[in-house]
Write a protein that holds these residues in place. Sequence first.
Motif, PDB file in Angstrom:
ATOM      1  N   LYS A 149      27.369 -18.196  30.881  1.00  0.00           N
ATOM      2  CA  LYS A 149      26.595 -16.978  30.629  1.00  0.00           C
ATOM      3  C   LYS A 149      27.509 -15.777  30.693  1.00  0.00           C
ATOM      4  CE  LYS A 149      25.158 -16.986  35.500  1.00  0.00           C
ATOM      5  NZ  LYS A 149      23.991 -16.965  36.432  1.00  0.00           N
ATOM      6  N   LYS A 150      26.998 -14.651  30.231  1.00  0.00           N
ATOM      7  CA  LYS A 150      27.780 -13.414  30.217  1.00  0.00           C
ATOM      8  C   LYS A 150      27.510 -12.599  31.487  1.00  0.00           C
ATOM      9  CE  LYS A 150      27.779 -13.096  25.150  1.00  0.00           C
ATOM     10  NZ  LYS A 150      29.217 -13.364  24.994  1.00  0.00           N
ATOM     11  N   TYR A 151      28.511 -11.835  31.879  1.00  0.00           N
ATOM     12  CA  TYR A 151      28.420 -11.087  33.123  1.00  0.00           C
ATOM     13  C   TYR A 151      28.749  -9.609  32.905  1.00  0.00           C
ATOM     14  CZ  TYR A 151      28.812 -15.769  35.170  1.00  0.00           C
ATOM     15  OH  TYR A 151      28.625 -17.086  35.495  1.00  0.00           O
ATOM     16  N   PRO A 152      28.116  -8.747  33.671  1.00  0.00           N
ATOM     17  CA  PRO A 152      28.513  -7.333  33.648  1.00  0.00           C
ATOM     18  C   PRO A 152      29.746  -7.123  34.530  1.00  0.00           C
ATOM     19  CG  PRO A 152      26.673  -7.629  35.140  1.00  0.00           C
ATOM     20  CD  PRO A 152      26.930  -8.969  34.529  1.00  0.00           C
ATOM     21  N   PHE A 153      30.409  -5.995  34.310  1.00  0.00           N
ATOM     22  CA  PHE A 153      31.548  -5.604  35.134  1.00  0.00           C
ATOM     23  C   PHE A 153      31.075  -4.787  36.340  1.00  0.00           C
ATOM     24  CE2 PHE A 153      33.503  -5.962  30.888  1.00  0.00           C
ATOM     25  CZ  PHE A 153      34.611  -6.762  31.161  1.00  0.00           C
ATOM     26  N   MET A 154      31.721  -5.003  37.490  1.00  0.00           N
ATOM     27  CA  MET A 154      31.614  -4.109  38.642  1.00  0.00           C
ATOM     28  C   MET A 154      33.027  -3.653  38.964  1.00  0.00           C
ATOM     29  SD  MET A 154      28.670  -3.282  40.036  1.00  0.00           S
ATOM     30  CE  MET A 154      29.015  -2.962  41.755  1.00  0.00           C
ATOM     31  N   MET A 155      33.264  -2.359  38.888  1.00  0.00           N
ATOM     32  CA  MET A 155      34.629  -1.830  38.995  1.00  0.00           C
ATOM     33  C   MET A 155      34.779  -0.866  40.150  1.00  0.00           C
ATOM     34  SD  MET A 155      37.084  -0.166  36.051  1.00  0.00           S
ATOM     35  CE  MET A 155      35.982   1.169  35.574  1.00  0.00           C
TER      36      MET A 155
ATOM     37  N   ASN B 214      28.918  -8.847  29.290  1.00  0.00           N
ATOM     38  CA  ASN B 214      27.657  -8.523  28.616  1.00  0.00           C
ATOM     39  C   ASN B 214      27.618  -7.098  28.076  1.00  0.00           C
ATOM     40  OD1 ASN B 214      27.209  -6.867  30.820  1.00  0.00           O
ATOM     41  ND2 ASN B 214      25.246  -7.790  31.417  1.00  0.00           N
ATOM     42  N   GLY B 215      28.785  -6.410  28.111  1.00  0.00           N
ATOM     43  CA  GLY B 215      28.865  -5.071  27.536  1.00  0.00           C
ATOM     44  C   GLY B 215      28.414  -3.958  28.453  1.00  0.00           C
ATOM     45  N   LYS B 216      28.143  -4.291  29.723  1.00  0.00           N
ATOM     46  CA  LYS B 216      27.691  -3.272  30.668  1.00  0.00           C
ATOM     47  C   LYS B 216      28.668  -3.170  31.839  1.00  0.00           C
ATOM     48  CE  LYS B 216      22.761  -3.741  29.587  1.00  0.00           C
ATOM     49  NZ  LYS B 216      21.405  -3.987  30.147  1.00  0.00           N
ATOM     50  N   VAL B 217      28.848  -1.929  32.307  1.00  0.00           N
ATOM     51  CA  VAL B 217      29.799  -1.667  33.384  1.00  0.00           C
ATOM     52  C   VAL B 217      29.126  -0.866  34.486  1.00  0.00           C
ATOM     53  CG1 VAL B 217      32.012  -0.601  34.003  1.00  0.00           C
ATOM     54  CG2 VAL B 217      31.714  -1.650  31.732  1.00  0.00           C
ATOM     55  N   GLY B 218      29.374  -1.271  35.722  1.00  0.00           N
ATOM     56  CA  GLY B 218      28.983  -0.500  36.895  1.00  0.00           C
ATOM     57  C   GLY B 218      30.219  -0.133  37.686  1.00  0.00           C
ATOM     58  N   VAL B 219      30.199   1.024  38.313  1.00  0.00           N
ATOM     59  CA  VAL B 219      31.327   1.479  39.123  1.00  0.00           C
ATOM     60  C   VAL B 219      30.799   1.901  40.489  1.00  0.00           C
ATOM     61  CG1 VAL B 219      33.242   3.117  39.288  1.00  0.00           C
ATOM     62  CG2 VAL B 219      32.535   2.285  37.050  1.00  0.00           C
TER      63      VAL B 219
ATOM     64  N   PRO C 184      29.762   4.886  26.763  1.00  0.00           N
ATOM     65  CA  PRO C 184      28.399   4.360  26.596  1.00  0.00           C
ATOM     66  C   PRO C 184      28.142   3.049  27.331  1.00  0.00           C
ATOM     67  CG  PRO C 184      29.675   4.162  24.553  1.00  0.00           C
ATOM     68  CD  PRO C 184      30.464   5.028  25.465  1.00  0.00           C
ATOM     69  N   ALA C 185      29.181   2.295  27.657  1.00  0.00           N
ATOM     70  CA  ALA C 185      28.990   1.029  28.368  1.00  0.00           C
ATOM     71  C   ALA C 185      28.816   1.226  29.862  1.00  0.00           C
ATOM     72  CB  ALA C 185      30.169   0.095  28.101  1.00  0.00           C
ATOM     73  N   LEU C 186      29.150   2.414  30.361  1.00  0.00           N
ATOM     74  CA  LEU C 186      28.979   2.696  31.789  1.00  0.00           C
ATOM     75  C   LEU C 186      27.517   3.037  32.034  1.00  0.00           C
ATOM     76  CD1 LEU C 186      30.213   3.113  34.609  1.00  0.00           C
ATOM     77  CD2 LEU C 186      30.628   5.497  33.954  1.00  0.00           C
TER      78      LEU C 186
ATOM     79  N   PHE D 126      19.636  -1.519  42.830  1.00  0.00           N
ATOM     80  CA  PHE D 126      20.030  -0.539  41.810  1.00  0.00           C
ATOM     81  C   PHE D 126      20.945  -1.161  40.759  1.00  0.00           C
ATOM     82  CE2 PHE D 126      23.421   2.413  40.512  1.00  0.00           C
ATOM     83  CZ  PHE D 126      22.694   3.375  39.841  1.00  0.00           C
ATOM     84  N   PHE D 127      22.030  -1.768  41.192  1.00  0.00           N
ATOM     85  CA  PHE D 127      22.990  -2.313  40.231  1.00  0.00           C
ATOM     86  C   PHE D 127      22.414  -3.508  39.472  1.00  0.00           C
ATOM     87  CE2 PHE D 127      26.335  -0.037  42.667  1.00  0.00           C
ATOM     88  CZ  PHE D 127      26.972   0.573  41.589  1.00  0.00           C
ATOM     89  N   SER D 128      21.662  -4.356  40.140  1.00  0.00           N
ATOM     90  CA  SER D 128      21.083  -5.520  39.485  1.00  0.00           C
ATOM     91  C   SER D 128      20.144  -5.099  38.355  1.00  0.00           C
ATOM     92  CB  SER D 128      20.346  -6.385  40.505  1.00  0.00           C
ATOM     93  OG  SER D 128      19.823  -7.552  39.892  1.00  0.00           O
ATOM     94  N   HIS D 129      19.381  -4.045  38.617  1.00  0.00           N
ATOM     95  CA  HIS D 129      18.463  -3.572  37.582  1.00  0.00           C
ATOM     96  C   HIS D 129      19.207  -3.043  36.352  1.00  0.00           C
ATOM     97  CE1 HIS D 129      15.081  -1.579  35.656  1.00  0.00           C
ATOM     98  NE2 HIS D 129      15.797  -0.455  35.626  1.00  0.00           N
ATOM     99  N   TYR D 130      20.169  -2.152  36.563  1.00  0.00           N
ATOM    100  CA  TYR D 130      20.810  -1.504  35.427  1.00  0.00           C
ATOM    101  C   TYR D 130      21.854  -2.373  34.740  1.00  0.00           C
ATOM    102  CZ  TYR D 130      18.378   2.796  36.489  1.00  0.00           C
ATOM    103  OH  TYR D 130      17.393   3.726  36.683  1.00  0.00           O
ATOM    104  N   LEU D 131      22.402  -3.356  35.456  1.00  0.00           N
ATOM    105  CA  LEU D 131      23.417  -4.210  34.847  1.00  0.00           C
ATOM    106  C   LEU D 131      22.877  -5.547  34.367  1.00  0.00           C
ATOM    107  CD1 LEU D 131      26.399  -3.591  37.293  1.00  0.00           C
ATOM    108  CD2 LEU D 131      26.083  -2.619  35.020  1.00  0.00           C
ATOM    109  N   LYS D 132      21.773  -6.016  35.001  1.00  0.00           N
ATOM    110  CA  LYS D 132      21.244  -7.337  34.646  1.00  0.00           C
ATOM    111  C   LYS D 132      19.781  -7.316  34.223  1.00  0.00           C
ATOM    112  CE  LYS D 132      24.468 -10.170  37.310  1.00  0.00           C
ATOM    113  NZ  LYS D 132      24.615 -11.320  38.237  1.00  0.00           N
TER     114      LYS D 132
END
Length: 630
Positions: free
Chosen positions: A61-67, A151-156, A175-177, A361-367
Amino acid sequence: MKKFILIILSITTLGAFAQRGGPGEDAAYVKANYTKFEYQIPMRDGKKLFTSVYVPKDQTKKYPFMMDRTCYSVAPYGPDTYKSSLGPSSQFLHDGYIFVYQDVRGRFMSEGIYEEMTPELENHKTNKDIDEGTDTYDTIDWLLKNVPNNNGKVGVWGISYPGFYTTTALLSRHPALVAASPQAPIADLWRDDGWHNGAFFLVANFGFYPGFTNRQDDKPTQRRGGRFDPGTNNGYDFFMKMGSMKNTNDKYYKDTIRLWNEMMDHPNYDQHWKDRNVLYHLHDIKTAVLVTGGWYDAEDLYGAINTYKTLAKLNPATPVYFTMGPWVHGGWARGDGDALGDVTFGGPTGPWYREHVEFNFFSHYLKGTPLENLAPVNTFETGVNKWKTYKKWPPVEAVEKNLYLLPGGKLSFTAPKGVKDSYDAYVSDPANPVPFTPEPSMDMNREYMVGDQRFLAGRKDILSYTSDVLDKDVTIAGNIWANLKVAITGTDADFIVKVIDVYPDDAPNNTLKNRDGSTKEVKMAGYQQMVRSEPMRGKYRNAFDKPEPFVPGKVTPVNWELQDILHTFKKGHRIMVQVQSSMFPLIDRNPQKFVDIMKAKESDFQKSTNKVYTSAIHPSFLKVRVMNDN
């Protein structure tokens, strides 16, 4: 202050202890379930930033980034050496993300020259117009194109300095952030960590820069800076013997630390510091933001509160969340958060935040998981030890009132009356400054923020004003403004105001846990718990960038912000306000003569008789916000 950042981030960057278990369990999980890669990611100006990327081995599966972008090293280095945990907490590690850690420009293994809080640019006309925003943009762009199965999404996220880099990530406007959480972020270095209203935070800054300064060139290195050895842990004695601020270089640093010299060369809020105030740039933000801070953050309380307020004001259509708990700097990221010093908070507060706020918060916006009714504002109300939710901060329910200093050491919401002038006076002596804790060490002693002020009883250079016993709860929610009318015999002076919760004589004891698991009883009868304190260097009373002397003997208004609280002074307690002119060595000594304090000579230091007025003609008061349901 900053010295705690090195300790805290070595823990929090690796991941906090969470409900799943300790670091040993997480370390085994990381190696079993993630593959580590190391990259030198090119920036638009040609410089390369060292970046460690941990990718889940499960590629179904695809994953979002956490940076996390940091100036404190992404160590350990080497593709076969792994961090002991990943993400803000253990929940993230087990849920599956692509974790990214980057040494910012000019730090450790990244190329370039480091600037402390790199000034942000509003326009980037050429490839040489770079800042932390462009570095974040270029990093995100590279990651999206070169790390498979995202998955094209990034969280910092980040705490303290990495909190600042999280704020500047918003300025990439990539836009991916889609989600960012500045936690205890430095927002304005002059106001957050260096100076508080012009008063220099000495003990916090002095020992920080030798350890922070591992390189001052463009040559990448894994080497860390060396600790300064004062030869004693008695901070009061050490800094008194050191003498004036110029002796920091004359005796110790010998002009070898560039970043320290920047602080010594710019004591006023000049353009050097204005350029480093990231709050000016927080407009046109589309990324969802969670700002987190602690009421007892001795380092970056201002940064958290004002990052939220600025984002909420300038970006009304953007989801901006705010959480403030009963925590020290980074205290929400690890441990229980159930006590500080002698004060308890009714049970664990950290695990609740990590699961129900941060992870949610992060789970909602990234997943795309449900947001679970996350309130815009989650704040912990100290005094009664309850979480409260609001739509905005400060709460609209809070009503402004004045809390007056009155003759005879009285404190009241009723204004003074009559035509007779009155004041209280004390002699402030730089040769005998007021200590900020009973035994000041070379450390910040962060427990001072809730410390019992009875250790100062008997000093003649502190004024105390106390209310009658409260017949109902009084909840103060929001910022506090000190409005003093003063007169001094010198041409400059510091004023420190402390707001104190005085416990009744029958207050029950607090039960605290020792490190070995045993418990101890702390007597709270008559305890004088500091709730908030903040200094003002008098010469900045009219403008931080244009200091001006006092006219000796002239009644002069001195007004400043003590920052926000959410605290209930319970029925049966009393409210106390104290005024003093030193708080050493937390704050450097004011010579009480209008000079450049960073270059002052020993002969410049002098006693000053300081008056604080308490009359209707010259009223002194605190402007507070009181919840109207009390």
